[in-house]
Design a protein around this motif. Structure first.
Motif, PDB file in Angstrom:
ATOM      1  N   GLU A  78       6.587   6.633  12.838  1.00  0.00           N
ATOM      2  CA  GLU A  78       7.084   5.737  13.889  1.00  0.00           C
ATOM      3  C   GLU A  78       6.209   4.491  14.005  1.00  0.00           C
ATOM      4  O   GLU A  78       6.720   3.385  14.206  1.00  0.00           O
ATOM      5  CB  GLU A  78       7.144   6.481  15.220  1.00  0.00           C
ATOM      6  N   LYS A  79       4.894   4.666  13.866  1.00  0.00           N
ATOM      7  CA  LYS A  79       3.989   3.525  13.933  1.00  0.00           C
ATOM      8  C   LYS A  79       4.281   2.527  12.812  1.00  0.00           C
ATOM      9  O   LYS A  79       4.368   1.321  13.033  1.00  0.00           O
ATOM     10  CB  LYS A  79       2.538   3.968  13.846  1.00  0.00           C
ATOM     11  N   ALA A  80       4.457   3.040  11.604  1.00  0.00           N
ATOM     12  CA  ALA A  80       4.706   2.165  10.457  1.00  0.00           C
ATOM     13  C   ALA A  80       6.009   1.388  10.621  1.00  0.00           C
ATOM     14  O   ALA A  80       6.090   0.199  10.294  1.00  0.00           O
ATOM     15  CB  ALA A  80       4.734   2.986   9.172  1.00  0.00           C
ATOM     16  N   MET A  81       7.030   2.054  11.147  1.00  0.00           N
ATOM     17  CA  MET A  81       8.326   1.402  11.292  1.00  0.00           C
ATOM     18  C   MET A  81       8.345   0.369  12.418  1.00  0.00           C
ATOM     19  O   MET A  81       9.210  -0.501  12.449  1.00  0.00           O
ATOM     20  CB  MET A  81       9.413   2.449  11.534  1.00  0.00           C
ATOM     21  N   LYS A  82       7.377   0.443  13.333  1.00  0.00           N
ATOM     22  CA  LYS A  82       7.307  -0.525  14.434  1.00  0.00           C
ATOM     23  C   LYS A  82       6.537  -1.794  14.054  1.00  0.00           C
ATOM     24  O   LYS A  82       6.578  -2.789  14.783  1.00  0.00           O
ATOM     25  CB  LYS A  82       6.656   0.117  15.656  1.00  0.00           C
ATOM     26  N   GLU A  83       5.830  -1.760  12.933  1.00  0.00           N
ATOM     27  CA  GLU A  83       5.061  -2.928  12.507  1.00  0.00           C
ATOM     28  C   GLU A  83       6.004  -4.031  12.014  1.00  0.00           C
ATOM     29  O   GLU A  83       7.140  -3.757  11.607  1.00  0.00           O
ATOM     30  CB  GLU A  83       4.094  -2.539  11.384  1.00  0.00           C
ATOM     31  N   PRO A  84       5.555  -5.297  12.030  1.00  0.00           N
ATOM     32  CA  PRO A  84       6.404  -6.384  11.526  1.00  0.00           C
ATOM     33  C   PRO A  84       6.839  -6.130  10.086  1.00  0.00           C
ATOM     34  O   PRO A  84       6.044  -5.631   9.278  1.00  0.00           O
ATOM     35  CB  PRO A  84       5.484  -7.609  11.615  1.00  0.00           C
ATOM     36  N   ALA A  85       8.079  -6.464   9.785  1.00  0.00           N
ATOM     37  CA  ALA A  85       8.628  -6.236   8.444  1.00  0.00           C
ATOM     38  C   ALA A  85       8.262  -7.396   7.519  1.00  0.00           C
ATOM     39  O   ALA A  85       9.130  -8.061   6.945  1.00  0.00           O
ATOM     40  CB  ALA A  85      10.138  -6.062   8.529  1.00  0.00           C
ATOM     41  N   ASP A  86       6.959  -7.634   7.374  1.00  0.00           N
ATOM     42  CA  ASP A  86       6.487  -8.763   6.575  1.00  0.00           C
ATOM     43  C   ASP A  86       5.948  -8.346   5.210  1.00  0.00           C
ATOM     44  O   ASP A  86       5.397  -9.160   4.472  1.00  0.00           O
ATOM     45  CB  ASP A  86       5.408  -9.535   7.343  1.00  0.00           C
ATOM     46  N   GLY A  87       6.091  -7.056   4.877  1.00  0.00           N
ATOM     47  CA  GLY A  87       5.646  -6.605   3.568  1.00  0.00           C
ATOM     48  C   GLY A  87       4.173  -6.270   3.488  1.00  0.00           C
ATOM     49  O   GLY A  87       3.621  -6.181   2.384  1.00  0.00           O
ATOM     50  N   TYR A  88       3.547  -6.051   4.636  1.00  0.00           N
ATOM     51  CA  TYR A  88       2.125  -5.699   4.624  1.00  0.00           C
ATOM     52  C   TYR A  88       1.857  -4.281   5.142  1.00  0.00           C
ATOM     53  O   TYR A  88       0.724  -3.819   5.083  1.00  0.00           O
ATOM     54  CB  TYR A  88       1.324  -6.728   5.430  1.00  0.00           C
TER      55      TYR A  88
END
Length: 319
Positions: A78-88
């Motif tokens: 869930e944490k990873a999916m909430k991060e900006p989808a900027d490829g980082y």
């Protein structure tokens, strides 16, 4: 005039290509983050760090492995999916991801919300038992003669190990008791002590315990015997129609630009072909896989479908 227009058109085209190349060359401009939804030291963590280190050597990437354990992997996902989808930010997943999705209601769609990047590895699991059992046949006979008296251990309700054992019970037609633990290591301790009878585990850790004379490896889940374990039969050889594998891979948010997914996939394929990384994987009894994002998506969806059928047939309830 025509020549001038052609020259200007050619110049503009070359400038566009140069701009695209330059733009691609700027990525990544900061460290990548591989989110591992389990504690340090586990197989997901080991695989992620080996891949991250190889990317650093081959491509000069800086990759930070972030461990966010909890809720069987759900917290980190869930944490990873909430991060900006900027490829980082990327999420390291395994079969546990599909098991969670099959049993528990997720905060996001486990297929639609992600963009598969690449499969890292595959590895068979192994059926292990305490030392009073010498063969799978003995184990199954005990379960059939004493329904409900055989105990299997897992890392928790809804874990991949839980569903693997439920599948074994369905295939063999036996009745067993589920003993959930707070982690695999606790279950293995009780297995060695005779408090439980059996469980499924990764080959690497099981081999070390078997060499120490604490448990016995009864059968592997691969189609063929492993070269490193020539004396351990497959479940199919043991008369049980059961095959499965453990796997690890990388996914991103569905909104990450395709160009970034393509670049990361290409760089990771190069890393997974590197002889040094292949050697490190093989030492852990892992086989590097690689391939396309679409191929990995097929693996994830197939595993999810398989586990959902087990959950329904075994009537496994969410925690």
């Amino acid at each position: 005039m025509i020549k001038i227009r052609r020259s200007l058109t050619a110049f503009a085209g070359a400038l566009l290509v140069s701009s695209l190349v330059a733009a691609q060359g700027t990525y990544p401009t900061k460290p990548l983050h591989f989110v591992v939804p389990f504690a340090p030291g586990g197989e997901s963590d080991i695989v992620a760090r080996q891949v991250a280190n190889k990317l650093a050597v081959l491509r000069g990437y800086t990759v930070i492995v972030d461990n966010f354990p909890g809720a069987g992997g759900n917290l980190g996902a869930e944490k990873a999916m909430k991060e900006p989808a900027d490829g980082y930010t990327f999420l390291v997943i395994s079969g546990a991801y599909a098991a969670n999705a099959a049993v528990n209601k997720s905060a996001f769609d486990p297929i639609a919300a992600i963009q598969p990047v690449i499969q890292f590895s595959t590895q068979p699991s192994v059926l292990i038992a305490n030392l009073k059992y010498k063969t799978v046949g003995e184990l199954v006979d005990k379960a059939r003669k004493s329904p409900g008296h055989l105990n299997f251990g897992t890392a928790g309700i809804g874990s991949l190990g839980h569903l693997s054992n439920e599948n074994f019970a369905l295939v063999t037609g036996v009745s067993m008791n589920h003993i959930p633990y707070k982690g695999t290591s606790n279950a293995v301790t009780d297995l060695a002590g005779g408090q439980i009878d059996m469980m499924f585990a990764g080959v690497t850790g099981a081999r070390a315990l078997a060499k120490g004379g604490k448990i016995r490896m009864l059968a592997v889940t691969s189609p063929k015997r492993l070269q490193v374990l020539p004396d351990v039969p497959t479940l199919v050889e043991s008369g049980i129609a059961y095959e499965s594998s453990l796997w690890h891979g990388l996914v991103a948010s569905k909104d990450v630009p395709p160009s970034i997914i393509e670049k990361i996939n290409a760089d990771l394929n190069a890393a997974l072909r590197d002889p040094d990384l292949v050697s490190k994987f093989n030492a852990e009894l892992l086989s590097p896989v690689g391939g396309t994002p679409d191929r990995f998506k097929e693996v994830i969806t197939t595993e999810l479908d398989r586990l959902q059928r087990i959950v329904k047939a075994a009537n496994v309830k969410p925690q």
